[in-house]
Motif scaffolding. Structure first.
Motif: not given
Lengths: 96, 96, 96
Positions: B5, B94, C25, C55, C82-83, C86-87, C93, C95
């Motif tokens: 990542n 993340v 993802n 992704c 993107e993650l 956006r945050q 978020y 998961k």
């Protein structure tokens, strides 16, 4: 893992120094019932001020009765909404 | 996954365009030791400016010595506190 | 799990009451192809306004062709970016 995270956070920051609600979502709600092996750990966390939350959607889809949960567990209508709403209110999020 | 990542983020945004600290928590700290199979990948990320962090609580509970970690790893007292504090400081989170 | 989370969120908040993009993802992109068993569920979510994202890094590393994805899937260059982005824009978020 979430219970250990909450305990470590409180140990590090100091009791009363942080709010650390613990939300059980999906299959994790099975860890809340007495006899799950986590009961004593969760009761101790609750005693330290950790709010223990359970997702009603998850309980229903697993056929679990809310009455079987310990008294310190608070059931929320949808765990996912709780996660989103709290973050909008600036709570941090940790996925164990 | 976290290493991939971070590498993808840097590749996409451009080196120097983003800070992407990588925190190893729980059993993931075992991936930090030389010979874990991730050593070269982590060293390369560190060379690109990725901060590699390890949770001291996790190291202790696994009986691992901080001296055995590569020099580029920084040990933090509690990974969970780091995750919460950073989010309060507006870092994105993340969970791989 | 992510699809169920999105469906529960919409059910709880009300259709139109929330935006709930779903990003696939890593290996999760395999769930997007027709015949994955999730196709009907994802098409239904898309019909309810859920943006379904994939992704490109993940597709490439798995040797998957973008043309094989349903038309409602939007491919983003890097899921991790993107993650993070956006945050930074204040999206919550989750998961799964």
């Amino acid at each position: 893992m979430a219970a250990a995270n909450a305990a470590n956070l409180i140990k590090d920051v100091g009791e009363g120094g942080v709010e650390a609600p613990l939300l059980a979502n999906g299959a994790a709600v099975e860890g809340l019932v007495p006899g799950s092996g986590l009961a004593a750990e969760l009761a101790e966390l609750s005693g330290k001020g950790v709010e223990i939350l359970a997702c009603r959607n998850s309980l229903r889809s697993l056929g679990m009765a809310e009455e079987d949960l310990p008294g310190f567990v608070r059931v929320v209508p949808a765990g996912i909404t709780e996660l989103v709403r709290r973050q909008q209110e600036r709570w941090a999020y940790v996925k164990p």
